[in-house]
Design a protein around this motif. Sequence first.
Motif, PDB file in Angstrom:
ATOM      1  N   CYS A  73       0.834  -1.216   0.000  1.00  0.00           N
ATOM      2  CA  CYS A  73       0.000   0.000   0.000  1.00  0.00           C
ATOM      3  C   CYS A  73       0.859   1.253   0.000  1.00  0.00           C
ATOM      4  CB  CYS A  73      -0.930  -0.001   1.215  1.00  0.00           C
ATOM      5  SG  CYS A  73      -2.293  -1.164   1.101  1.00  0.00           S
ATOM      6  N   SER A  74       1.912   1.263   0.821  1.00  0.00           N
ATOM      7  CA  SER A  74       2.795   2.437   0.845  1.00  0.00           C
ATOM      8  C   SER A  74       3.479   2.625  -0.511  1.00  0.00           C
ATOM      9  CB  SER A  74       3.836   2.300   1.963  1.00  0.00           C
ATOM     10  OG  SER A  74       4.694   1.204   1.729  1.00  0.00           O
ATOM     11  N   GLY A  75       3.776   1.507  -1.196  1.00  0.00           N
ATOM     12  CA  GLY A  75       4.343   1.611  -2.537  1.00  0.00           C
ATOM     13  C   GLY A  75       3.377   2.235  -3.534  1.00  0.00           C
ATOM     14  N   THR A  76       2.096   1.893  -3.424  1.00  0.00           N
ATOM     15  CA  THR A  76       1.108   2.508  -4.324  1.00  0.00           C
ATOM     16  C   THR A  76       0.961   4.001  -4.047  1.00  0.00           C
ATOM     17  OG1 THR A  76      -0.764   1.975  -2.848  1.00  0.00           O
ATOM     18  CG2 THR A  76      -0.181   0.341  -4.532  1.00  0.00           C
ATOM     19  N   VAL A  77       1.054   4.378  -2.769  1.00  0.00           N
ATOM     20  CA  VAL A  77       0.992   5.809  -2.430  1.00  0.00           C
ATOM     21  C   VAL A  77       2.207   6.544  -2.991  1.00  0.00           C
ATOM     22  CG1 VAL A  77       0.932   7.495  -0.541  1.00  0.00           C
ATOM     23  CG2 VAL A  77      -0.384   5.389  -0.361  1.00  0.00           C
ATOM     24  N   ALA A  78       3.381   5.910  -2.886  1.00  0.00           N
ATOM     25  CA  ALA A  78       4.593   6.515  -3.460  1.00  0.00           C
ATOM     26  C   ALA A  78       4.429   6.706  -4.967  1.00  0.00           C
ATOM     27  CB  ALA A  78       5.802   5.632  -3.165  1.00  0.00           C
ATOM     28  N   GLY A  79       3.845   5.718  -5.636  1.00  0.00           N
ATOM     29  CA  GLY A  79       3.594   5.861  -7.067  1.00  0.00           C
ATOM     30  C   GLY A  79       2.662   7.013  -7.378  1.00  0.00           C
ATOM     31  N   ALA A  80       1.635   7.200  -6.530  1.00  0.00           N
ATOM     32  CA  ALA A  80       0.698   8.310  -6.727  1.00  0.00           C
ATOM     33  C   ALA A  80       1.402   9.659  -6.556  1.00  0.00           C
ATOM     34  CB  ALA A  80      -0.466   8.194  -5.747  1.00  0.00           C
ATOM     35  N   VAL A  81       2.315   9.742  -5.581  1.00  0.00           N
ATOM     36  CA  VAL A  81       3.049  10.991  -5.355  1.00  0.00           C
ATOM     37  C   VAL A  81       3.930  11.321  -6.557  1.00  0.00           C
ATOM     38  CG1 VAL A  81       4.821  12.095  -3.934  1.00  0.00           C
ATOM     39  CG2 VAL A  81       2.988  10.800  -2.841  1.00  0.00           C
ATOM     40  N   VAL A  82       4.640  10.315  -7.052  1.00  0.00           N
ATOM     41  CA  VAL A  82       5.524  10.531  -8.211  1.00  0.00           C
ATOM     42  C   VAL A  82       4.704  10.911  -9.446  1.00  0.00           C
ATOM     43  CG1 VAL A  82       7.158   9.418  -9.779  1.00  0.00           C
ATOM     44  CG2 VAL A  82       7.316   9.008  -7.316  1.00  0.00           C
ATOM     45  N   GLY A 157      -7.002   3.450  -3.378  1.00  0.00           N
ATOM     46  CA  GLY A 157      -8.148   3.239  -2.509  1.00  0.00           C
ATOM     47  C   GLY A 157      -8.555   1.775  -2.435  1.00  0.00           C
ATOM     48  N   LEU A 158      -8.589   1.096  -3.578  1.00  0.00           N
ATOM     49  CA  LEU A 158      -8.944  -0.328  -3.593  1.00  0.00           C
ATOM     50  C   LEU A 158      -7.893  -1.169  -2.877  1.00  0.00           C
ATOM     51  CD1 LEU A 158     -10.257  -0.701  -7.266  1.00  0.00           C
ATOM     52  CD2 LEU A 158     -11.613  -0.570  -5.167  1.00  0.00           C
ATOM     53  N   ALA A 159      -6.610  -0.796  -3.034  1.00  0.00           N
ATOM     54  CA  ALA A 159      -5.524  -1.545  -2.389  1.00  0.00           C
ATOM     55  C   ALA A 159      -5.625  -1.485  -0.869  1.00  0.00           C
ATOM     56  CB  ALA A 159      -4.169  -1.005  -2.846  1.00  0.00           C
ATOM     57  N   TYR A 160      -6.189  -0.409  -0.342  1.00  0.00           N
ATOM     58  CA  TYR A 160      -6.380  -0.294   1.103  1.00  0.00           C
ATOM     59  C   TYR A 160      -7.690  -0.943   1.550  1.00  0.00           C
ATOM     60  CZ  TYR A 160      -2.506   2.868   2.242  1.00  0.00           C
ATOM     61  OH  TYR A 160      -1.266   3.391   2.472  1.00  0.00           O
ATOM     62  N   ILE A 161      -8.789  -0.578   0.934  1.00  0.00           N
ATOM     63  CA  ILE A 161     -10.101  -0.897   1.485  1.00  0.00           C
ATOM     64  C   ILE A 161     -10.465  -2.377   1.342  1.00  0.00           C
ATOM     65  CG2 ILE A 161     -12.571  -0.420   1.239  1.00  0.00           C
ATOM     66  CD1 ILE A 161     -11.764   2.464   0.464  1.00  0.00           C
ATOM     67  N   ILE A 162     -10.250  -2.984   0.167  1.00  0.00           N
ATOM     68  CA  ILE A 162     -10.664  -4.380  -0.035  1.00  0.00           C
ATOM     69  C   ILE A 162      -9.866  -5.352   0.850  1.00  0.00           C
ATOM     70  CG2 ILE A 162     -10.783  -6.244  -1.725  1.00  0.00           C
ATOM     71  CD1 ILE A 162     -11.527  -4.201  -3.823  1.00  0.00           C
ATOM     72  N   PRO A 163      -8.521  -5.306   0.868  1.00  0.00           N
ATOM     73  CA  PRO A 163      -7.813  -6.206   1.782  1.00  0.00           C
ATOM     74  C   PRO A 163      -8.111  -5.920   3.253  1.00  0.00           C
ATOM     75  CG  PRO A 163      -6.337  -5.391   0.084  1.00  0.00           C
ATOM     76  CD  PRO A 163      -7.588  -4.578  -0.007  1.00  0.00           C
ATOM     77  N   ALA A 164      -8.329  -4.649   3.597  1.00  0.00           N
ATOM     78  CA  ALA A 164      -8.650  -4.324   4.993  1.00  0.00           C
ATOM     79  C   ALA A 164      -9.941  -5.020   5.433  1.00  0.00           C
ATOM     80  CB  ALA A 164      -8.784  -2.808   5.154  1.00  0.00           C
ATOM     81  N   ALA A 165     -10.959  -5.005   4.574  1.00  0.00           N
ATOM     82  CA  ALA A 165     -12.215  -5.682   4.892  1.00  0.00           C
ATOM     83  C   ALA A 165     -11.999  -7.192   5.026  1.00  0.00           C
ATOM     84  CB  ALA A 165     -13.250  -5.387   3.813  1.00  0.00           C
ATOM     85  N   TYR A 166     -11.173  -7.763   4.159  1.00  0.00           N
ATOM     86  CA  TYR A 166     -10.903  -9.207   4.216  1.00  0.00           C
ATOM     87  C   TYR A 166     -10.172  -9.574   5.511  1.00  0.00           C
ATOM     88  CZ  TYR A 166      -8.749 -13.696   3.085  1.00  0.00           C
ATOM     89  OH  TYR A 166      -8.333 -14.992   3.127  1.00  0.00           O
ATOM     90  N   ARG A 180      -5.720   1.506  13.516  1.00  0.00           N
ATOM     91  CA  ARG A 180      -4.779   2.057  12.534  1.00  0.00           C
ATOM     92  C   ARG A 180      -5.293   1.894  11.106  1.00  0.00           C
ATOM     93  NH1 ARG A 180       1.394   0.417  14.315  1.00  0.00           N
ATOM     94  NH2 ARG A 180       1.247   0.962  16.515  1.00  0.00           N
ATOM     95  N   VAL A 181      -5.805   0.712  10.813  1.00  0.00           N
ATOM     96  CA  VAL A 181      -6.291   0.448   9.459  1.00  0.00           C
ATOM     97  C   VAL A 181      -7.502   1.324   9.138  1.00  0.00           C
ATOM     98  CG1 VAL A 181      -7.413  -1.307   8.028  1.00  0.00           C
ATOM     99  CG2 VAL A 181      -5.339  -1.877   9.297  1.00  0.00           C
ATOM    100  N   LEU A 182      -8.381   1.515  10.107  1.00  0.00           N
ATOM    101  CA  LEU A 182      -9.522   2.418   9.903  1.00  0.00           C
ATOM    102  C   LEU A 182      -9.046   3.832   9.599  1.00  0.00           C
ATOM    103  CD1 LEU A 182     -12.248   1.462  12.550  1.00  0.00           C
ATOM    104  CD2 LEU A 182     -12.454   1.406  10.074  1.00  0.00           C
ATOM    105  N   CYS A 185      -7.616   3.954   6.011  1.00  0.00           N
ATOM    106  CA  CYS A 185      -8.668   3.942   4.983  1.00  0.00           C
ATOM    107  C   CYS A 185      -9.400   5.289   4.943  1.00  0.00           C
ATOM    108  CB  CYS A 185      -9.651   2.811   5.253  1.00  0.00           C
ATOM    109  SG  CYS A 185      -8.951   1.158   4.990  1.00  0.00           S
ATOM    110  N   GLY A 186      -9.626   5.878   6.119  1.00  0.00           N
ATOM    111  CA  GLY A 186     -10.246   7.204   6.159  1.00  0.00           C
ATOM    112  C   GLY A 186      -9.372   8.262   5.514  1.00  0.00           C
ATOM    113  N   LEU A 187      -8.070   8.150   5.726  1.00  0.00           N
ATOM    114  CA  LEU A 187      -7.139   9.118   5.142  1.00  0.00           C
ATOM    115  C   LEU A 187      -7.083   8.977   3.622  1.00  0.00           C
ATOM    116  CD1 LEU A 187      -5.214  11.383   5.899  1.00  0.00           C
ATOM    117  CD2 LEU A 187      -3.405   9.683   6.232  1.00  0.00           C
ATOM    118  N   VAL A 188      -7.234   7.755   3.118  1.00  0.00           N
ATOM    119  CA  VAL A 188      -7.267   7.553   1.661  1.00  0.00           C
ATOM    120  C   VAL A 188      -8.461   8.283   1.053  1.00  0.00           C
ATOM    121  CG1 VAL A 188      -7.675   5.827  -0.123  1.00  0.00           C
ATOM    122  CG2 VAL A 188      -6.021   5.366   1.649  1.00  0.00           C
TER     123      VAL A 188
END
Length: 407
Positions: A73-82, A157-166, A180-182, A185-188
């Motif tokens: 998830c942190s890697g996907t956020v880094a990709g979004a920043v770049v 958003g999907l990378a955070y929310i779907i695995p978090a629910a699982y 923490r996970v909540l 997901c809220g911050l996303v």
Amino acid sequence: MLLRTLLGGARFLLAPRRRGFSPTQQCLRWWQPPQARIRHNAVSEVAFHPKLAVPPIPNAVTDRTVGRWLLICSGTVAGAVVLGGITRLTESGLSMVDWHLVREMKPPRTQEEWETEFQKYQQFPEFKILNHDMTLREFKFIWYMEYSHRMWGRLVGLAYIIPAAYFWRKGYLNRSLKSRVLALCGLVCFQGLLGWYMVKSGLEEKTDSHDIPRVSQYRLAAHLGSALVLYCSSLWTGLSLLLPQQKLLETHQLLRLRRLTYGTAGLVFLTAISGAFVAGLDAGLVYNSFPKMGERWIPDDLLAFSPWLKNFFENPTTVQFDHRILGISSVTAITGLYLLSRKIPLPRRTRMAVASLLAVAYLQVSLGISTLLLYVPTPLAATHQSGSLILLSVALWLIHELRRIPK
């Protein structure tokens, strides 16, 4: 045979009644062969104790699984920043003039749809003032840049929310991890709304200004800042679940090193946020010289705006000056941190973190100076922005290595 029958009945009468079994069931049990009786015991225990049917997954296994997920998830956020930085550098962020969560996921396909999208863009200040001679082919490029950034945001958003629910449903998360996970997901979700709030600032008509249309530098800094908080929180939690804490000898020098590391990481974070103001004001295009700004160490228009506090956020000269000072301060603090660490016995992994921080810091300063002297070429500027994320990551890794083990 008769004797065996009598002894079996006596054993049944004298044996204590087992919980959960009727007398008839107990009687039948004693007439069964020993192998069947063993099988019956196992099945009965599971039947009367359903929680034993599925053995609990060890904490070490679930921690590794959740930790790896958070690193992804942190890697996907880094990709979004770049990707967001490249979108900003190519001036593509204002090409999509509306926002729909689902409907905009389908790009224009026919010539007519592209013409309609282009006509919508032509109604806004960026086309009227800056891109009035833009062709449809050029518009498609900037549109796809912004589209890619928005679609990547949805992927985050999907990378955070779907695995978090699982993981929540499977019981992989303890009480602390659930909170923490909540929050993550809220911050996303907040990050997505903040991104559109930022874009809206660049679409507004400013009748009292003839400047190049751009998004608010305040909103840009808030958007980047929240993305960095999301990234750092995910990375820290993932490292905490995957890397075991190392036992360090608590000394006065170690305490000084730990405090200096905290301060240095804060300085790196602040430098990255100041970079958002540089990008928002195009401050990298003024005073393209180093180490002096033009012919002076301190430029004449450093405090040209009134009130003076406004210069730190709206004056391109002051914003660039601040970014220079913060960058030099960061690399100086990291150098001091490295020299202090040489005097302390540290584990091999911790020494690797310190050495990596020093190497990335000097590389980042070199990239920054080169970007300035070459008038902000997009590839170099994007690499410089990515470097700030790597520098922040290594600083966070070092803090993790130096953290105190709770007693």
